[in-house]
Design a protein around this motif. Sequence first.
Motif, PDB file in Angstrom:
ATOM      1  N   UNK A   1       0.821  -1.223   0.000  1.00 17.61           N
ATOM      2  CA  UNK A   1       0.000   0.000   0.000  1.00 17.61           C
ATOM      3  C   UNK A   1       0.854   1.272   0.000  1.00 17.61           C
ATOM      4  N   UNK A   2       2.160   1.149   0.251  1.00 15.56           N
ATOM      5  CA  UNK A   2       3.023   2.326   0.155  1.00 15.56           C
ATOM      6  C   UNK A   2       3.685   2.766   1.455  1.00 15.56           C
ATOM      7  N   UNK A   3       3.600   1.939   2.495  1.00 17.53           N
ATOM      8  CA  UNK A   3       4.140   2.332   3.807  1.00 17.53           C
ATOM      9  C   UNK A   3       5.655   2.562   3.773  1.00 17.53           C
ATOM     10  N   UNK A   4       6.387   1.609   3.212  1.00 17.37           N
ATOM     11  CA  UNK A   4       7.849   1.766   3.185  1.00 17.37           C
ATOM     12  C   UNK A   4       8.258   2.913   2.277  1.00 17.37           C
ATOM     13  N   UNK A   5       7.465   3.156   1.244  1.00 17.43           N
ATOM     14  CA  UNK A   5       7.777   4.286   0.363  1.00 17.43           C
ATOM     15  C   UNK A   5       7.633   5.594   1.138  1.00 17.43           C
ATOM     16  N   UNK A   6       6.583   5.707   1.964  1.00 13.14           N
ATOM     17  CA  UNK A   6       6.443   6.896   2.825  1.00 13.14           C
ATOM     18  C   UNK A   6       7.679   7.029   3.715  1.00 13.14           C
ATOM     19  N   UNK A   7       8.099   5.906   4.333  1.00 11.84           N
ATOM     20  CA  UNK A   7       9.260   5.933   5.230  1.00 11.84           C
ATOM     21  C   UNK A   7      10.494   6.441   4.501  1.00 11.84           C
TER      22      UNK A   7
END
Length: 322
Positions: free
Chosen positions: A50-56
Motif C-alpha cells: 500500500x506504500x508504507x515503506x515508500x512513505x518511510x
Amino acid sequence: MTAPLLEALALSKTFTARRRGRAASAVAVDRVDLAIAAGECVGLVGESGCGKSTVARLLLRLIEPDGGDILLEGRSIRTLAGAELRAMRRHVQIVFQNPHSALHPRMSVGAAIAEPLLIQGLAGSTEARQRALAMLDVVGLPRSFAYRYPHELSGGQKQRICIARALILRPQLIVLDEPTSALDVSVQAQILEFLGQMQREFGLSYLLISHNLAVVRAMSRRIMVMYRGQIVEQGTTEALLSVPRHPYTRALLAASLEPEPGVSLPPAEVDLPVGEGTSVPACRFFARCERRVAGLCDREVPPIAGAAESWAWCHRPHGGAT
Ligand SMILES: Nc1ncnc2c1ncn2[C@@H]1O[C@H](COP(=O)(O)OP(=O)(O)OP(=O)(O)O)[C@@H](O)[C@H]1O
Ligand SMILES: [Mg+2]
C-alpha cells in the motif's frame, strides 16, 4: 501552536518500471499528509504494497518525492543536500524490517554501533568505541557482544543492534518500518516492549509502520490507515479501534484479529495504473467495499467525514458522516 516535529504535506511518489518493453507507472504514495509531534508515537498501517515503506523512505529522503514537502521542526528538508542532509539524518533515523540484511556481515557489532558516530563526525574512534559499549548496556546486551559478528546473533539480538545504531545518534524521531515482522512471535513482544521503554527514556517520537493493527495499537497514540497510496482514515487509537469508520479499516481490523492475519482480506490489485486509457475509481477501495454505492463511490471523490484529528475519507462511513 508549536510546529510538529515532522510533517509531510501532500507527499507523492510514482514509480515507473518497464514491463514487457512498455513503461508502466504506479502511484505508490498519493498526496499523503502526516504530522508527528515531539514524543509522540504514530502508527501507520495498511496491507502489503500500500506504500508504507515508500512513505518511510521519502520522509528520510532516501528516495526523492515527485511532489509535496517534508518539514522538520517547521523547516523544509526537501532540497537539503550534502552536509545539511547528513545533519538532518542525525535527527531522523530508520530501523528496517529485516535485521538479517541490515547489518554488514563482516563488521563486528561494536564497529557497527559506533559507525554512525564516525560517519556523522560526532566522535573520534576511541570515544565512538566507548559509546558503543555503553549503548550495548542500554539495549540490554552484554558488552562482550561488541566482538561478535551478525551471524553469531539471534534475530532479536540483531534488531537490538540496529536500534542501538539508530539510538547512538540521539535522534528525535525513529521511523520503525515493520521492526518486528521478521522476528519469531515470541521475540516480537519483547522488542516492542523494549522500543516503548526506549521511547520513554529518550523522549523519542516514532512512526511505527506495520501491516498489523494489533502491533501498532499498544504503542501508538494515533493511527493512520493507508490504502493504495492514500491515507483513508486516521484517529486517536482509542477512537479508531472502538469505532472504525472506513470500511477498509474494519476489514483490516478483522484480519489482524485472526490467527493468520491478513488471510480473509480479498487480494488487492497491487499496482495502480495511471495515464491514458486507465480508469481509477474515485474511491480506491470501491471494488472491495461492502458499502459501495455505484455511481457515487466510483465517480465522486469521497468527502472527509469527521473532525480534524479523527476522520475517514468515505461517502458512507460507519457511524454516520460526522
Ligand atoms: N523501487 C521501486 N520501483 C518500482 N516500484 C516500487 C519500488 N518500490 C516500491 N514500489 C511499488 O510501490 C508500491 C508500494 O510499495 P511499498 O514497499 O511502499 O509497500 P509497503 O506498504 O511497504 O508493503 P509491505 O507491507 O509489503 O512492506 C508497491 O506496489 C511496490 O511494488
Ligand atoms: Mg514495506
